[in-house]
Write a protein that holds these residues in place. Structure first.
Motif, PDB file in Angstrom:
ATOM      1  N   ARG A 292      13.556 -45.780   7.479  1.00  0.00           N
ATOM      2  CA  ARG A 292      12.736 -46.888   7.953  1.00  0.00           C
ATOM      3  C   ARG A 292      11.523 -46.392   8.720  1.00  0.00           C
ATOM      4  O   ARG A 292      11.517 -45.281   9.260  1.00  0.00           O
ATOM      5  N   ARG A 293      10.505 -47.254   8.755  1.00  0.00           N
ATOM      6  CA  ARG A 293       9.366 -47.100   9.646  1.00  0.00           C
ATOM      7  C   ARG A 293       8.855 -48.507   9.941  1.00  0.00           C
ATOM      8  O   ARG A 293       9.055 -49.425   9.144  1.00  0.00           O
ATOM      9  N   PRO A 294       8.216 -48.732  11.079  1.00  0.00           N
ATOM     10  CA  PRO A 294       7.723 -50.075  11.405  1.00  0.00           C
ATOM     11  C   PRO A 294       6.747 -50.584  10.354  1.00  0.00           C
ATOM     12  O   PRO A 294       5.949 -49.829   9.808  1.00  0.00           O
ATOM     13  N   LYS A 295       6.802 -51.902  10.090  1.00  0.00           N
ATOM     14  CA  LYS A 295       5.957 -52.517   9.071  1.00  0.00           C
ATOM     15  C   LYS A 295       4.961 -53.526   9.638  1.00  0.00           C
ATOM     16  O   LYS A 295       4.020 -53.917   8.952  1.00  0.00           O
ATOM     17  N   LYS A 296       5.160 -53.978  10.859  1.00  0.00           N
ATOM     18  CA  LYS A 296       4.299 -55.022  11.417  1.00  0.00           C
ATOM     19  C   LYS A 296       2.876 -54.510  11.630  1.00  0.00           C
ATOM     20  O   LYS A 296       2.656 -53.489  12.277  1.00  0.00           O
ATOM     21  N   HIS A 297       1.889 -55.250  11.082  1.00  0.00           N
ATOM     22  CA  HIS A 297       0.477 -54.958  11.271  1.00  0.00           C
ATOM     23  C   HIS A 297       0.060 -55.444  12.665  1.00  0.00           C
ATOM     24  O   HIS A 297       0.678 -56.337  13.240  1.00  0.00           O
ATOM     25  N   ILE A 298      -1.017 -54.863  13.197  1.00  0.00           N
ATOM     26  CA  ILE A 298      -1.446 -55.251  14.543  1.00  0.00           C
ATOM     27  C   ILE A 298      -1.763 -56.742  14.633  1.00  0.00           C
ATOM     28  O   ILE A 298      -1.502 -57.390  15.647  1.00  0.00           O
ATOM     29  N   SER A 299      -2.307 -57.335  13.565  1.00  0.00           N
ATOM     30  CA  SER A 299      -2.589 -58.774  13.574  1.00  0.00           C
ATOM     31  C   SER A 299      -1.303 -59.585  13.655  1.00  0.00           C
ATOM     32  O   SER A 299      -1.253 -60.632  14.316  1.00  0.00           O
ATOM     33  N   ASP A 300      -0.250 -59.105  12.992  1.00  0.00           N
ATOM     34  CA  ASP A 300       1.044 -59.793  13.064  1.00  0.00           C
ATOM     35  C   ASP A 300       1.610 -59.722  14.480  1.00  0.00           C
ATOM     36  O   ASP A 300       2.194 -60.686  14.984  1.00  0.00           O
ATOM     37  N   ILE A 301       1.427 -58.573  15.117  1.00  0.00           N
ATOM     38  CA  ILE A 301       1.936 -58.397  16.480  1.00  0.00           C
ATOM     39  C   ILE A 301       1.227 -59.338  17.441  1.00  0.00           C
ATOM     40  O   ILE A 301       1.853 -59.994  18.282  1.00  0.00           O
ATOM     41  N   VAL A 302      -0.085 -59.443  17.292  1.00  0.00           N
ATOM     42  CA  VAL A 302      -0.853 -60.335  18.168  1.00  0.00           C
ATOM     43  C   VAL A 302      -0.451 -61.787  17.947  1.00  0.00           C
ATOM     44  O   VAL A 302      -0.353 -62.570  18.904  1.00  0.00           O
ATOM     45  N   GLU A 303      -0.174 -62.173  16.712  1.00  0.00           N
ATOM     46  CA  GLU A 303       0.282 -63.541  16.457  1.00  0.00           C
ATOM     47  C   GLU A 303       1.598 -63.818  17.185  1.00  0.00           C
ATOM     48  O   GLU A 303       1.810 -64.916  17.713  1.00  0.00           O
ATOM     49  N   LEU A 304       2.478 -62.834  17.236  1.00  0.00           N
ATOM     50  CA  LEU A 304       3.737 -62.997  17.965  1.00  0.00           C
ATOM     51  C   LEU A 304       3.517 -63.080  19.469  1.00  0.00           C
ATOM     52  O   LEU A 304       4.314 -63.686  20.192  1.00  0.00           O
ATOM     53  N   LEU A 305       2.422 -62.468  19.940  1.00  0.00           N
ATOM     54  CA  LEU A 305       2.139 -62.444  21.367  1.00  0.00           C
ATOM     55  C   LEU A 305       1.410 -63.679  21.849  1.00  0.00           C
ATOM     56  O   LEU A 305       1.462 -64.004  23.046  1.00  0.00           O
ATOM     57  N   ARG A 306       0.737 -64.391  20.959  1.00  0.00           N
ATOM     58  CA  ARG A 306      -0.067 -65.541  21.381  1.00  0.00           C
ATOM     59  C   ARG A 306       0.800 -66.602  22.060  1.00  0.00           C
ATOM     60  O   ARG A 306       1.815 -67.021  21.502  1.00  0.00           O
TER      61      ARG A 306
END
Length: 311
Positions: A292-306
């Motif tokens: 495995r390796r992480p798959k989340k893109h930075i834009s996806d991460i920011v959407e989770l943080l909003r």
């Protein structure tokens, strides 16, 4: 049913670890110094224990009573960039390092098959980072926090090589969620995006965007951490997304996803400058051992943080 003890369960990493372990059928005991469990739902099946890690006798009693197959040490005294550790050195050393030694000693003397996974930090690498970063990259202390983390790194390695304990370090780069304090860089940018979408006149001031960073999703990283505990508990791993951004490129990307010009909403105090050489976190060992390796893109991460985004 295997038993896992998560120290620091009320923190970002500890809570996501507990949830990942519960999904996989572990009996999870979460320990923290608060009166109640903060993030993991009471109906989840987690057993919560109130514990101050500076109380080594209480920690030893808990280890004896629950006899865990696996211990995740995710508790830490830490702060954002610029945080002054000198006033909290004693507490930080007790929580970040001395309590880890107590866990490793329990494994050596009472439970030699117990696995121990320690949440370490990329702060052990002196900045500015450049080139390839992996498990063999030389480390050097640059602040009191990194002094303690390096001591913990070596403690784990000592008990692994000298006493055969299945112990490992997770050398964690920036990893984000809503459970992380809002004064870190990416949570601030997520809030700014949210406010800019609601108010075209909104502006956030930041010191600079001319730096390099690697940001990943905390929940995703902690789920991979459980794979490490199951498949390769006696090794150290760097953990990151494997993708490096400048602060400027990261902000431009996450604002552009919503059709916004970041420069209308982010004011940079310092004049633009060369961010210097880039670094890249190599995840070869992680992929080889866990698949495995992480798959989340930075834009996806920011959407989770909003703050206003749906969960």
């Amino acid at each position: 049913m295997p038993t896992a003890l998560v120290l620091g369960v009320n923190g970002q990493d500890g809570s996501f670890l507990a949830e990942a372990l519960l999904r996989r059928g572990y009996h999870v005991i979460g320990a923290a110094r608060d009166t109640t469990c903060r993030h993991v739902a009471p109906a989840s099946g987690l057993t919560y224990e109130r514990l101050d890690l500076q109380d080594l006798a209480a920690l030893g009693q808990l280890l004896e009573e629950c006899s865990p197959d696996l211990v995740f040490h995710a508790a830490a005294v830490h702060g954002p960039a610029g945080f002054a550790y000198e006033p909290v050195w004693a507490a930080m050393a007790a929580v970040n390092t001395v309590s880890l030694h107590a866990v490793l000693e329990h494994a050596r003397t009472r439970s030699p098959t117990m696995r121990v996974i320690y949440a370490n930090s990329a702060k052990i690498f002196p900045g500015p980072l450049a080139g390839r970063i992996d498990e063999t990259t030389p480390y050097r202390a640059t602040c009191l926090y990194s002094i303690g983390k390096i001591a913990s790194l070596e403690l784990v390695r000592h008990y692994r090589t000298r006493h055969g304990i299945a112990a490992g370090n997770l050398i964690l780069f920036n990893h984000e969620s809503r459970r992380r304090p809002a004064n870190y860089f990416l949570p601030r940018i997520a809030e700014a995006l949210d406010r800019a979408l609601a108010d075209p006149a909104f502006r956030l001031e930041v010191e600079t965007l001319d730096f390099h960073g690697d940001w990943s999703c905390a929940a995703e990283l902690m789920d991979i951490a459980v794979d490490i505990a199951e498949k390769a508990p006696g090794e150290d791993f760097v953990m990151a997304s494997g993708t490096t951004w400048t602060g400027r490129a990261a902000v431009e990307t996450v604002f552009a996803r919503h059709g916004l010009d970041w420069s209308r909403h982010i004011a940079v105090r310092q004049a633009p400058r060369d961010p210097g050489p880039a670094f890249s976190v190599a995840l070869d060992l992680l992929e080889a051992k866990t698949g495995r390796r992480p798959k989340k893109h930075i834009s996806d991460i920011v959407e989770l943080l909003r703050p206003a985004s749906p969960r």
